[in-house]
Enzyme design. Structure first.
Site, short mmCIF file in Angstrom:
data_model
loop_
_atom_site.label_atom_id
_atom_site.label_comp_id
_atom_site.label_asym_id
_atom_site.label_seq_id
_atom_site.Cartn_x
_atom_site.Cartn_y
_atom_site.Cartn_z
N HIS A 180 0.83 -1.21 0.00
CA HIS A 180 0.00 0.00 0.00
C HIS A 180 0.86 1.24 0.00
CE1 HIS A 180 -3.40 -2.44 1.88
NE2 HIS A 180 -3.71 -2.15 0.65
N GLU A 229 0.36 -3.71 -28.19
CA GLU A 229 1.55 -3.97 -27.38
C GLU A 229 2.11 -5.37 -27.61
OE1 GLU A 229 0.64 -2.95 -23.32
OE2 GLU A 229 -1.36 -3.80 -23.42
N ASP A 245 5.34 -2.73 -23.33
CA ASP A 245 5.19 -4.15 -23.63
C ASP A 245 5.61 -4.46 -25.06
OD1 ASP A 245 4.41 -5.61 -21.34
OD2 ASP A 245 2.51 -4.54 -21.35
C1 PEP Z 1 2.68 -0.39 -22.14
O1 PEP Z 1 2.84 -1.61 -22.12
O2 PEP Z 1 3.36 0.39 -22.84
C2 PEP Z 1 1.66 0.23 -21.28
C3 PEP Z 1 1.39 1.52 -21.35
O3 PEP Z 1 1.04 -0.57 -20.38
P1 PEP Z 1 1.68 -0.97 -18.96
O4 PEP Z 1 2.96 -0.21 -18.79
O5 PEP Z 1 0.65 -0.61 -17.95
O6 PEP Z 1 1.88 -2.44 -19.15
MG MG Z 2 1.33 -2.87 -21.21
#
Ligand code: PEP
Ligand code: MG
Length: 758
Positions: free
Chosen positions: A358, A600, A624
């Protein structure tokens, strides 16, 4: 249970809990069966229908239970009255912790929806049950206790590591990067204000008087927690205050209270009783390897200390810190943010804990740099000594030498000054020199982020990460709670757009009440949209909550990690179902709410034509996309040098996505960290990205860069980058552009750029 019975239109709802031997189940609660059977009906795994469900690990639905060869009758339970049975095992980390059962008088064939609903309920109940059991089993004999911890968490016991010795200068420690940002300042040791060992306490000699005192302290701590809850809620938003509900629940836990009473009776001292009980809890929880369960322990310790303070007549006090202080503590706790002046805090560093606690979530949301899990920190850090905390790399330097301080200071000061100056100009549009408008929006996840988005001039929310609320609460929030959060965001930003991403958990973001289990390759596993689609009910609840918040017309829905058309179609079908449900209830929502996809996964980028024809917008998640394109785990330090969103392969996927979107006339944004990276901005604009969504504090600099660019020129740069033979070559192209566009001489960001790219 009442609710479960009602929703399934059943006459009986019962919970059977797994015994500590992990081989038997006992009836623990029931509505409908004879109350006297509670605690008495006990069956082995595999025995009777309930034991059969536990053994299978899957739900069973039996229309004529009594005719089933596995049926076992327990005299006195009243089960003979019921014809049909539906049972769903409650599982945590692949361990069966009990079975949730409904029964009906009328024979009934349960349909797949009933089964799924009961399964969802079982998953939602499982962490609550486990929590209660963890609280409860500290009162068991030591041997049994260890077994339960090991069995329930499949984790075994860990031993604390040796502590390093303190050198005089330049001590470098490393922990887990928990909240980004860099801070340089004097160490402020936030000692646990009261240590049981240091306290002088003279018991009255009368055990019942001691128990009365302890009860009084508990009641006072509870009142204080209620006050902190409402203060924190008013200051930072309701999702912050929700944490204190958990603390209040701990104080209401019957197991804890009974144990304290017993300990007072045995020891004759309220303080000693509290100390013993908390010690027991601490030992048990510290022995748990699994982070989620271990962090439940820090909540209990936190509450225990508060009770002790009340017992000793200590008032809850706010602590004054010097400007820029590096707060060093054993664990980052939520109440630290209520008692310390957040505005003056440079950073938080903790010896224990991880990025999902948290406290860690609070730090991120309040933009306080933080590093946690720093072994040896408390033995090493001396009050007042200078420290550097790098919340990006996880490094902590104690008494660093001048050269290092200089290096950090230059970068930090320049960045801070630049942002401050530019914030004053936040009304200016992000328009290139040749008149192309780029929309700059913010990534957010908690209400507090909205203030930052406002301060840094965001034109909307380009990515609202809904999992932060879920992670902060350690579970799927209920529909109303989600709706109220999304509504507040949509209202606060109106008429600017707010893009709400559906739950993106799994991989590195584990949600305790979603049955995920352990996977060999979690990043390639059951995560994100895949997980959401197989948890239909919670997913539908989230979709309804987003739709309700869309009534003003400024909300968009964003689906994460889609890798094939089938997933988009399934999600669209669920969105239609959620819409029909709202129509039936005459709840207003935006009938034309735009539904977009995150790009992604390389597969999505490569088939962007197919996807673009069936959705309203794309948002490229480069965090990603980079990890999957380059096969580099984004959280693995050993391969971090290979992680580079400017790799030509990643740029090629962005390029083909933008082109496909162009053919279908849908907009494309980038919402990964790359969108806020000075070097990437010219290339993204050159590739034709029309919206950049980034951490709010990076927006002012991004805007200045956009304003210095010429789209014609950066398009040529982007073409060259696509043909480049390495990421290094791309870096050189981008850096050359920043230099040639005069940004290195810019009065605000020039000094920062010169220090960052010497
Ligand atoms: C990403 O993958 O670029 C994205 C914005 O999602 P997260 O970082 O929350 O996986
Ligand atoms: Mg992502």
């Amino acid at each position: 249970m009442d609710l479960v019975a009602k929703r399934l239109d059943a006459d009986v709802c019962s919970i059977y809990l797994t015994d500590t031997d992990l081989a038997h189940l006992t009836l623990a609660a029931t509505i409908g069966l004879a109350r006297e059977s509670i605690g008495k009906v006990r069956l082995a795994f595999g025995e009777g229908l309930v034991g059969y469900a536990a053994e299978l690990g899957d739900p069973i639905a039996i229309e004529r239970a009594q005719a089933h060869p596995r049926f076992k009758y327990f005299p006195g339970s009243g089960e003979d009255l019921y014809a049909s049975l539906l049972a769903a095992p409650m599982v945590m980390r692949d361990n069966p912790i009990g079975v949730l059962v409904v029964q009906t008088k009328q024979a009934r064939r349960f349909d797949p929806r009933d089964i799924e609903l009961l399964q969802t309920c079982a998953q939602l109940i499982a962490p609550v049950v486990l929590n209660a059991r963890l609280l409860d089993f500290v009162s068991r004999p030591e041997g049994e206790k260890r077994k339960v911890v090991a069995d329930l968490t499949s984790a075994g016991l860990s031993k604390p590591g040796p502590q390093a010795a303190r050198a005089e200068k330049n001590v470098q420690l490393r922990g887990i990067p928990t909240s980004a940002g860099v801070a340089i300042g004097p160490v402020f040791r936030l000692e646990d204000p009261l240590d049981f060992g240091d306290v002088d306490y003279e018991p009255s000699g009368d055990a019942s008087a001691e128990w009365r005192d302890l009860q009084g302290a508990i009641a006072e701590a509870r009142r204080e927690l209620e006050r902190v809850r409402s203060e924190t809620g008013a200051r930072f938003g309701p999702e912050f205050s929700a944490v204190f509900n958990i603390h209040i629940q701990i104080l209401e836990d019957k197991g804890l209270i009974d144990r304290l009473e017993e300990a007072v009776r045995v020891s004759g001292s309220a303080l000693e009783a509290l100390r013993r009980v908390l010690d027991d809890y601490r030992r048990v929880f510290e022995g748990i390897e699994n982070e989620f369960f271990r962090e439940r322990g820090s909540d209990i310790q936190d509450v225990g200390r508060r009770v002790m303070a009340k017992l000793l007549g200590v008032r809850h006090q706010n602590v004054s810190i010097t400007e820029g202080a590096i707060v060093v503590t054993s664990t980052v706790l939520p109440h630290h943010f209520a008692m310390l002046e957040v505005e003056r805090m440079g950073a938080m560093v903790a010896e224990r804990g991880g990025p999902t606690s948290h406290g860690a979530i609070f730090a991120r949301s309040l933009e306080v740099p933080a590093v946690t899990g720093v072994a040896g920190l408390l033995a090493q850090a001396r009050p007042g000594e200078l420290a550097i905390v790098d919340g990006v790399s996880g490094q902590v330097h104690l008494s660093p030498d001048e050269a290092l301080v200089d290096e950090y200071q230059r970068a930090q000061l320049r960045h801070g000054v630049a942002v401050e100056h530019l914030d004053a100009l936040r009304g200016r549009p992000a328009e290139s020199r040749d008149g192309h408008r780029i929309r700059l929006t913010a990534n957010a996840g908690l209400l507090n982020d909205l203030a930052l988005a406002e301060r840094h001039g965001a034109e909307g929310i380009g990515l609202f990460r809904t999992e932060l609320l879920a992670l902060a609460q350690r579970g799927f929030p209920d529909e109303e709670e989600q709706q109220s959060l999304y509504e507040r965001v949509a209202e606060a930003m109106y008429p600017r757009p707010v893009t709400i991403r559906t739950l993106d958990v799994g991989g590195d973001k584990e949600l305790p009440n979603l049955q995920q289990g352990t996977e060999e390759n979690p990043q390639l596993g059951w995560r994100s949209i895949r997980l959401a689609l197989s948890h239909r009910d919670p997913f539908l609840a989230q979709l309804r909550a987003i739709l309700r918040a869309s009534a003003r017309g400024n909300v968009r829905i964003l689906l994460p990690m889609v890798s094939c058309l089938g997933e988009l179609e399934q999600a669209n079908a669920l969105i239609e179902e959620a819409k029909s449900a709202l129509r039936a209830q005459e709840v207003p929502f935006d009938e034309d709410v735009p539904v977009g996809l995150m790009i992604e996964v390389p597969a999505a980028a490569l088939t962007a034509d197919v996807l673009a024809a069936r959705c309203a917008f794309f948002s490229i998640g480069t965090n990603d996309l980079t990890q999957y394109t380059l096969a580099v785990d984004r959280g693995n330090e050993r391969v971090a040098h290979l992680y580079d969103p400017l790799h030509p392969a990643v740029l090629k996927l962005i390029d083909s996505t933008v082109k496909a979107a162009g053919r279908c006339r849908i907009p494309v944004s980038v919402c990964g960290e790359m969108a806020g990276d000075a070097l990437a901005v010219p290339l993204l604009v050159g590739l034709g990205i029309s919206e950049l969504s980034a951490t709010p504090s990076s927006l002012p600099i991004v805007k200045e860069i956009v304003r210095a660019l010429d789209v014609g020129t950066v398009s040529a740069d982007a073409r060259a980058a696509l043909e480049a033979d390495s990421a290094d070559a791309v870096h050189a192209i981008a850096l050359g552009r920043l230099r040639r566009s005069g940004l290195f001489d810019h009065p605000d960001i020039g000094p920062w750029l010169r220090a960052s790219y010497p």
